[in-house]
Design a protein around this motif. Sequence first.
Motif: not given
Length: 793
Positions: A336-358
């Motif tokens: 899951v962290g690799l997916l988050i890293d890719e959002l950050e690399r694409l400059e999308l992380l700040d503008d993405t509403l993320i729900y992590l339901i464990i």
Amino acid sequence: MNDRKSFPKNTDVARSVLPVPDIPPVGPTTYDARDPAAKFPPITPLRPPSGAPNVLVVLLDDVGFGASSAFGGPCHTPTAERLAAGGLKYTRFHTTALCSPTRAALIGGRNHHTVGMGAITEFATSAPGYSSMRPNTCAPLPEVLKLNGYATAHIGKCHEVPVWETSPVGPFDRWPTPGNGFEYFYGFFGGETDQWYPTLREGITPMEPWGTPEQGYHLTPDLTQRAITWIGQQRALAPDKPFFMYFATGATHAPHHCPKEWADKYRGKFDEGWDVQRERTFARQKELGVIPSDAELTPRSEGIPAWDEMDEALKPFLRRQMENYAGFLEHTDHHVGLLIDELERLELLDDTLIYLIIGDNGASAEGSLQGTFNELISISGMGELETPEYFNARLDKLGGPESTPHYAVGWAHAMCTPYQWTKQVASHWGGTRNGTIVHWPAGISARGELRHQFCHVIDVAQTVLDAAGLPAPTFVNGVMQKPFEGTSMTYSFDDGDAPERHDTQYFEMMCNRGIYHQGWSAVTKHRTPWETTGDAGIALDDDKWELYDGNNDWTQAHDLSKELPAKLRELQRLFLIEACKYNVLPLDDRGFERVLPDVAGRPTLVGDRQILLPGMGGMVEQHVVNWRNRSWSLTALIEVPTGGANGVILNLGGHGGGWSLYLKESVPTFCYNLFGLHWTHVRGERPTPEGEHQVRVEFAYDGGGLGRGGTITLYLDGEQVGTGRLDRTESIGFGYEYTEVGRDAQSPVTDDYVDGDSKFTGTIRWIEMEGGQDSHEHMIDPASIFRAAMAKQ
């Protein structure tokens, strides 16, 4: 990179009716396109309102509140901790206590009975709340988002399709795509799959893993890479179009398949057992503030043995179970962290509403009191085969491709610390309370804070719509819609002290039921997860109800039912009101009857005779004639080329158990693999000649009960060419691997052929499979059938 905020948005579109009606522009009619009056507004693709975020909903599977380190557990989850540090941790977020219902409620935005998913799909009945058929009055969130201009994708597990609609012939209108509003799907159907040999689909097409376990294949990295690729493509080709991705891992559902190096990181960390682990987790939870400092640790639930009561000979295996599970959860978090890293690399992380339901429910207590190396053995009621000697001889293989493991009930309970009970138990927080993290830097100013407002999985859809500035539609595809039943969580994003708004919520699963109202909860447990029926002889009206004051008792440690009977009656009445409102009634605690389609009132795909043709594949057990606990036959018309033929005619199952009819050096051969413990090979007396021939296998069942033996007979063109005996057979099912005409597509049933080298080298004209008329279903223990269905969800 392009900034999607710089693109025009359809801010003036009326969105209460979906699809948005096409209204042609009104203007003068001209004859010549060169006429200055012949001007039309440019075509503008439909997009959500300006500022609508990308949305990523990550749903893990079978993870209890007390498992993840983000919520005080022993399993290291740095990605969850990272998202929590930049967002919010919700400590009172709830699911339905079971897989299919939670998932249907999540994407449906309505209570699970409202969308027909009162239980798992395999238990569907004709009652509206339990049919597994989402009404067209309840368009799901991804459909609403798609019709408002979002790109939508579902990666991973799907357990929301009615079982009779899951075959390669559909219908597909309740599949993720096209029926549930997703434009792209890559994943698997059902409650579980083998993480090393998964049954995959892309859209409606069966797919094969890119490699074998020996080549490094594992399902979670595969799903992650698919998600990364899809998001990258969206960013590259449609940067102005926000996306909604539902990323639902198969982990950490059983089988607990974990690369060995990840399990080894935890070697020795669970040596003191599950009781000590509960105490450690409880203390850590108080340090983190995810439970109050005055919270009490509930006692070990009834029926769960103390660690000190377990056989010392079993303990090496029990310890390894938990090491393996912890590695499995950390491995999942890493990807899951690799997916988050890719959002950050694409400059999308700040503008993405993320729900992590464990977790889609509490930790699973379906692995028996001692756990299992091969869950098919336990599911089939043959647990006596798994002795301490059997377990300890396989310690190093636990979690690998040769195993299909599940941990013991004691570990499941520890992973639900500090609460009572586990998955399936919708009455108590151990079954329904799942740690959840919300991360959206562009929309939430708070960082690293806790939120203690009561929330439920049905709240996600309304929250997403609010964040996107979208209304819940009145009509979708011409059908008037039921309102979304959740409460937007946006009110709590920047105000940790805001009074909670979701203050009433019912719970029901397999007649375990409860009601939450303004801090109070009234609950009753009707059945125990590792048992196969409801409490023996107890009528629904005789269930013992408990009462808890959540304003002063965070963990449901003190039952006040005797002290406050009037309050209990008030909440019991409220449960019935909510149950009537949301299709919970009639309550249904039947087990075996609900497994039988004719009794339950749901359709079946196949009867007692079936013709299979070349090229057919992507089928699982419920797509072929039932062969268990009865006599059956299989006849194939094949053509053998000059020089002979090899390969599989038809198989079912894989390395953990199954059977296969094949030719080896042209000799008809049948192999029965009993759980990877014993292989019975029956071989013909001579090879099949060149030309067209019928190869037939008959199994004559001994009868007299469940999983009995029988006689195997091979025929070539009607003449007997081989015979053999099975002393016992698998009684419930061989799992989840695909059945393909002409090859064993996944893990091999027998080492007579190897993975990737099983394709039939002749020609198959047709295969007929027929179930005998000597069914012994009347002698089958109904509890065994029920246990199997529940264990695979």
